[in-house]
Scaffold this active site. Structure first.
Site, PDB file in Angstrom:
ATOM      1  N   SER A 138     -37.399  48.725  14.230  1.00 54.11           N
ATOM      2  CA  SER A 138     -38.042  49.084  15.400  1.00 54.11           C
ATOM      3  C   SER A 138     -37.838  50.834  15.512  1.00 54.11           C
ATOM      4  O   SER A 138     -37.421  51.043  15.338  1.00 54.11           O
ATOM      5  CB  SER A 138     -37.506  48.478  16.714  1.00 54.11           C
ATOM      6  OG  SER A 138     -37.894  49.200  17.694  1.00 54.11           O
ATOM      7  N   TYR A 157     -30.468  46.740  22.414  1.00 52.92           N
ATOM      8  CA  TYR A 157     -31.704  46.756  21.534  1.00 52.92           C
ATOM      9  C   TYR A 157     -31.668  47.586  20.659  1.00 52.92           C
ATOM     10  O   TYR A 157     -31.690  47.253  19.284  1.00 52.92           O
ATOM     11  CB  TYR A 157     -33.105  46.662  21.670  1.00 52.92           C
ATOM     12  CG  TYR A 157     -34.248  45.954  21.230  1.00 52.92           C
ATOM     13  CD1 TYR A 157     -34.871  45.283  21.285  1.00 52.92           C
ATOM     14  CD2 TYR A 157     -35.281  47.447  20.925  1.00 52.92           C
ATOM     15  CE1 TYR A 157     -35.549  45.027  19.671  1.00 52.92           C
ATOM     16  CE2 TYR A 157     -36.342  47.211  20.495  1.00 52.92           C
ATOM     17  CZ  TYR A 157     -36.388  45.867  20.022  1.00 52.92           C
ATOM     18  OH  TYR A 157     -38.112  45.295  19.332  1.00 52.92           O
TER      19      TYR A 157
HETATM   20  N1  LIG Z   1     -43.974  44.268  20.395  1.00 50.72           N
HETATM   21  C1  LIG Z   1     -43.561  45.105  20.207  1.00 50.72           C
HETATM   22  O1  LIG Z   1     -43.649  46.846  20.630  1.00 50.72           O
HETATM   23  C2  LIG Z   1     -42.254  45.758  19.059  1.00 50.72           C
HETATM   24  C3  LIG Z   1     -42.344  46.637  18.702  1.00 50.72           C
HETATM   25  C4  LIG Z   1     -40.808  47.339  17.637  1.00 50.72           C
HETATM   26  C5  LIG Z   1     -40.137  46.493  16.893  1.00 50.72           C
HETATM   27  N2  LIG Z   1     -41.191  45.122  17.421  1.00 50.72           N
HETATM   28  C6  LIG Z   1     -40.336  44.305  16.014  1.00 50.72           C
HETATM   29  O2  LIG Z   1     -41.240  42.832  16.260  1.00 50.72           O
HETATM   30  C7  LIG Z   1     -40.597  41.932  16.003  1.00 50.72           C
HETATM   31  C8  LIG Z   1     -41.408  40.371  16.468  1.00 50.72           C
HETATM   32  O3  LIG Z   1     -41.402  40.719  18.106  1.00 50.72           O
HETATM   33  P1  LIG Z   1     -42.731  40.371  18.824  1.00 50.72           P
HETATM   34  O4  LIG Z   1     -43.174  41.306  19.487  1.00 50.72           O
HETATM   35  O5  LIG Z   1     -43.717  40.037  17.654  1.00 50.72           O
HETATM   36  O6  LIG Z   1     -41.791  39.579  19.846  1.00 50.72           O
HETATM   37  P2  LIG Z   1     -41.680  38.389  19.829  1.00 50.72           P
HETATM   38  O7  LIG Z   1     -42.253  36.868  19.791  1.00 50.72           O
HETATM   39  O8  LIG Z   1     -40.324  38.079  21.246  1.00 50.72           O
HETATM   40  O9  LIG Z   1     -41.042  38.215  18.118  1.00 50.72           O
HETATM   41  C9  LIG Z   1     -39.720  37.470  18.108  1.00 50.72           C
HETATM   42  C10 LIG Z   1     -38.871  36.654  16.713  1.00 50.72           C
HETATM   43  O10 LIG Z   1     -38.077  36.264  16.605  1.00 50.72           O
HETATM   44  C11 LIG Z   1     -37.510  34.724  16.693  1.00 50.72           C
HETATM   45  N3  LIG Z   1     -35.472  34.323  17.385  1.00 50.72           N
HETATM   46  C12 LIG Z   1     -35.632  35.349  18.612  1.00 50.72           C
HETATM   47  N4  LIG Z   1     -34.291  34.726  18.752  1.00 50.72           N
HETATM   48  C13 LIG Z   1     -34.270  33.576  17.430  1.00 50.72           C
HETATM   49  C14 LIG Z   1     -33.286  33.320  16.707  1.00 50.72           C
HETATM   50  N5  LIG Z   1     -31.706  32.691  16.996  1.00 50.72           N
HETATM   51  N6  LIG Z   1     -33.656  32.157  15.828  1.00 50.72           N
HETATM   52  C15 LIG Z   1     -34.808  32.867  15.305  1.00 50.72           C
HETATM   53  N7  LIG Z   1     -35.101  33.407  15.848  1.00 50.72           N
HETATM   54  C16 LIG Z   1     -35.719  33.712  16.766  1.00 50.72           C
HETATM   55  C17 LIG Z   1     -38.559  34.046  17.747  1.00 50.72           C
HETATM   56  O11 LIG Z   1     -38.718  33.040  17.833  1.00 50.72           O
HETATM   57  P3  LIG Z   1     -38.784  31.812  19.248  1.00 50.72           P
HETATM   58  O12 LIG Z   1     -40.699  31.605  19.146  1.00 50.72           O
HETATM   59  O13 LIG Z   1     -38.342  30.664  18.470  1.00 50.72           O
HETATM   60  O14 LIG Z   1     -38.058  32.108  19.741  1.00 50.72           O
HETATM   61  C18 LIG Z   1     -39.838  35.009  17.380  1.00 50.72           C
HETATM   62  O15 LIG Z   1     -40.544  34.228  16.158  1.00 50.72           O
HETATM   63  C19 LIG Z   1     -39.732  41.605  16.211  1.00 50.72           C
HETATM   64  O16 LIG Z   1     -38.625  41.888  15.564  1.00 50.72           O
HETATM   65  C20 LIG Z   1     -39.438  43.065  17.817  1.00 50.72           C
HETATM   66  O17 LIG Z   1     -38.013  43.695  17.525  1.00 50.72           O
HETATM   67  C21 LIG Z   1     -41.906  44.004  18.360  1.00 50.72           C
END
Ligand SMILES: NC(=O)c1ccc[n+]([C@@H]2O[C@H](COP(=O)([O-])OP(=O)(O)OC[C@H]3O[C@@H](n4cnc5c(N)ncnc54)[C@H](OP(=O)(O)O)[C@@H]3O)[C@@H](O)[C@H]2O)c1
Ligand SMILES: Cc1cc2nc3c(=O)[nH]c(=O)nc-3n(C[C@H](O)[C@H](O)[C@H](O)COP(=O)(O)OP(=O)(O)OC[C@H]3O[C@@H](n4cnc5c(N)ncnc54)[C@H](O)[C@@H]3O)c2cc1C
Lengths: 441, 246
Positions: free
Chosen positions: B138, B151
């Site tokens: 990120s 984070y």
């Molecule tokens: N959205 C943004 O603006 C943004 C910005 C920068 C970076 N990111 C990064 O992009 C990635 C995806 O984020 P997102 O926005 O799509 O949010 P999200 O839907 O909350 O994605 C998080 C993912 O991580 C999984 N996860 C969490 N804890 C876990 C564990 N203990 N074991 C296995 N899986 C686990 C979740 O699975 P479950 O369904 O099982 O919870 C989900 O698939 C993340 O790494 C986030 O930090 C997002």
């Protein structure tokens, strides 16, 4: 609470906006005064809940697809743009597409949308075999022509008022290419335009684009676009069998002051368009399906050119018999007013599929107007002409018609209400549109 | 067995993971989706099969259960060509400030787990002589901010791990991609106020991941404007930075 509006940006309403991610969450979301929302392309207040609006775009999965029959099962939030981009290259397209591809399957069913082929192939609902519906009283039922058929015909064209569409099974059309063989015919007045559409009955796709500034003997001068799916052998050397749909570039960045749409700029625009088309008229061209079906999709957020106050689309259908006189009358009033948009579309329709489906055999005319001055009174006058002719207005475009106009136009309404009552005795599912036009108050 | 390329998506339930899976499946890759609840991933696997006529499977994976990693990798029917970790946890900064267990979970979910599992895959890829490892980090890892440094610091560690891994693995024919999204409209950011022009939809990130793998890009910012934004933020002197409220 969130401020929400339809594509016309009028009215703007405060509503609780939810985005459920599971069918269970949809079930919990349905409380008194809620309605489903697809991609928000209905112009007025149809996709805004009386109290709560349930966004369905997270449900974008295809469940199954059978390439031998073209039959597909999918979640209601899948967009037609997604279907076209995904299944087009595999030789399949939706049978019916409206003038924008950014609509959801749920929205397309709920409005029983029509395309340029309605006169010969019917509307979206005709190709839907069954629907998984979450009703207002909490049941999840499969509805089809065979099973719960009352609920099926009330749901197709029912503007979300029978429940939330969760999934649907429908058929896709098999095509050889993603190209359309287009013929443009110019018509010097309304008679010529209607004759050309009549003659175009045998064409799969037909639509007329009317210059609504032209008056007097030019009244109703138009360009008629006919189209057929092109075969592989018709493509230019080296052309991709399936063209790429560009993601809309060129967003309209701000609300333009509505002055940009005064009668001079509209007139100039129309004049140019008319001449451009007239030059091309006569011959056949093979064009990509994207500009053919969705000419406005290349400009994202074009609804903002009407300014902050928004705009209204008035779309009526007039039964075939009296259509010539009535359309002439409406176009004349519009031309004399001089503030209609560059968008006036005329096309032939056939029978609708659902109880509240908009289409009936005749001609449909769609006009855009900025919200200002006495426009509401003017449209009420037009409505009286429409009603006297046995016509009706399209709910997916409506933000302002009266109950009297609505009730006169939709004779199946009592039957629809009875079915709705049996599915949802407490009338939990309610939209701003249903409050305005259906519900007991 | 097919001779098609294959991709494994860890964190397949996320919006970005689903988008990435579609981008690869569209290009003809077979897809494995892994997450804590494998059954919940099945509709997405079915979606990929129906859309793209490829093979898609699901498996259970918990990034906090590092003891299971060796078995997880050994249990795969085929070693994929590409593995992507989308796993991440935003958590609640205020809570993490005093709740050490919560802070630990954030750190482990964003740094320890993703680094260890991708490191393990990189070893397998190195012994095979090819493969691509993708980590979704990120922009928050580029500089620790008052509003989300627990984070952010874990993402910083993950970015540093990927950078070092890339330098080492590139000599062995293995490519490492670091993805740094800015704002993405997903489950994670639902209800948050995001700045329109700096925000993208999940499919944009999915496509960016696919393109980065194809083009062997090292570090991608999505959207690209964030590279500039973070460059400026990184250059601010600490004395100025600490006064900023974000
Ligand atoms: N959205 C943004 O603006 C943004 C910005 C920068 C970076 N990111 C990064 O992009 C990635 C995806 O984020 P997102 O926005 O799509 O949010 P999200 O839907 O909350 O994605 C998080 C993912 O991580 C999984 N996860 C969490 N804890 C876990 C564990 N203990 N074991 C296995 N899986 C686990 C979740 O699975 P479950 O369904 O099982 O919870 C989900 O698939 C993340 O790494 C986030 O930090 C997002
Ligand atoms: C540029 C443009 C061109 C258009 N051209 C045409 C055209 O040629 N022909 C035509 O017929 N229409 C046309 N339309 C209108 C558009 O096709 C319809 O309004 C369609 O319903 C929009 O779909 P949506 O997913 O955006 O639905 P929304 O606008 O979000 O909702 C429309 C209605 O569907 C209901 N609904 C949506 N999803 C569900 C669901 N899952 N379950 C139950 N109910 C649901 C809503 O409650 C609402 O009543 C056009 C619109 C635009 C903006």
């Amino acid at each position: 609470m969130t401020l929400v509006s339809g594509w016309g940006r009028f009215p703007v309403v405060d509503t609780e906006m939810l985005l459920p991610r599971s069918f269970e969450a949809v079930g919990e979301a349905v409380v008194a005064g809620s309605v489903a929302r697809g991609n928000g392309r209905a112009y007025g207040d149809a996709a805004i809940g009386a109290a709560r609006t349930i966004g369905m775009t997270a449900f974008d999965r295809v469940r199954s697809f059978d390439p031998t029959t073209g039959r597909i099962r999918l979640e209601a939030g899948v967009l037609l743009s997604d279907l076209i981009d995904t299944f087009g290259p595999r030789g399949f397209l939706p049978f019916v597409v409206p003038g924008t591809r950014f609509v959801s399957v749920g929205g397309a069913i709920a409005a029983d949308v029509h395309g340029k082929n309605h006169h010969c192939e019917g509307g979206f609902g005709r190709y839907v075999d069954s629907i998984l519906l979450r009703t207002g009283q909490g049941e999840t039922i499969e509805v089809s022509r065979e099973q719960n058929s009352d609920a099926f015909f009330a749901t197709v064209g029912g503007m979300g008022l029978t429940g939330v569409i969760l999934e649907a099974t429908m058929r896709l059309r098999s095509v050889e290419t993603g190209w359309i063989r287009e013929r443009v015919i110019s018509a010097s007045d309304l008679d010529a335009a209607m004759r050309a559409l009549e003659a175009g009955d045998s064409a799969t796709y037909s639509v007329a684009w009317i210059d609504c500034v032209a008056r007097g003997r030019n009244l109703g001068r138009s360009l008629i676009y006919l189209g057929e799916h092109a075969g592989r052998d018709e493509l230019a050397e080296g052309a991709a069998v399936f063209p790429v749909g560009k993601t809309p570039g060129l967003a309209v960045p701000l609300d333009l002051p509505s002055i940009t749409l005064n009668r001079y700029s509209i007139g100039a625009f129309n004049e140019l368009y008319y001449r451009m088309g007239a030059r091309r008229a006569g011959g056949d061209d093979v064009v990509s399906l994207y500009p053919y079906f969705f000419p406005l999709d290349s400009l994202s957020d074009w609804n903002r050119i009407y300014g902050r106050r928004g705009f209204l689309q008035h779309q009526c259908v007039i039964p075939e018999a009296g259509a010539r006189e009535v359309l002439g009358d409406i176009l004349d009033r519009v031309a004399r007013r001089g503030d209609a948009s560059f968008l006036a579309v005329l096309k032939k329709l056939g029978h609708g599929e659902g109880l509240l489906s908009f289409p009936l055999p005749g001609y449909t005319l769609a006009l855009d107007f900025p919200v200002k001055g006495d426009i509401l009174n003017f449209l009420d006058e037009i409505d009286r002409v429409v009603v006297a002719a046995g016509g009706r207005l399209y709910l997916a475009k409506d933000a302002r018609q009266s109950r009297a106009t609505f009730e006169a136009g939709y004779p199946a309404l009592p039957r629809f209400k009875a079915i709705r009552k049996s599915l949802d005795p407490a009338c939990s599912i309610r939209s701003k549109l249903s409050q305005r036009l259906f519900d007991e108050v | 067995m097919t001779s098609r390329m294959s991709v494994l998506v860890l964190g397949g339930s996320s919006d970005i993971g689903r988008a990435a899976a579609r981008a690869f499946a569209k290009a003809g890759y077979d897809v494995g989706l892994a997450g804590r609840d494998a059954a919940a991933l099945e509709p997405d696997a079915a979606d990929l099969r129906a859309r793209y006529n490829i093979e898609a499977s699901t498996r259970t994976f918990d990034v906090l259960d590092t003891a299971s990693f060796d078995g997880f990798v050994a249990g795969l029917p085929v070693l994929p060509d590409v593995v992507i970790s989308i796993v991440g946890l935003l958590g609640v900064q205020q809570k993490a400030e005093s709740d050490l267990a919560h802070a630990t979970t954030i750190m482990r979910s964003n740094y320890e787990g993703p680094s260890l599992i991708l490191g393990l895959f990189a070893e397998k890829f190195l012994s095979r002589g090819n493969g691509t490892v993708v980590g979704v980090s990120s922009v928050a890892g580029d500089r620790g901010r008052a509003s989300n440094y627990v984070y952010g610091s874990a993402k910083a560690g993950f970015s540093a791990f990927l950078s070092g891994l890339r330098a080492r693995a590139s000599r062995g024919g293995v490519h490492v991609v670091t993805v740094k999204p800015g704002f993405v409209r997903t489950k994670m950011t639902e209800g948050m106020k995001l700045i329109g022009p700096l925000t993208v939809e999940a499919p944009v990130v999915g496509d960016a991941i696919f393109n980065a793998v194809e083009k062997k890009t090292d570090v991608v910012y999505v959207s690209g404007i964030w590279r500039l934004v973070m460059l400026i933020i990184k250059m601010l002197p600490e004395a100025v930075f600490k006064k900023l409220k974000f």
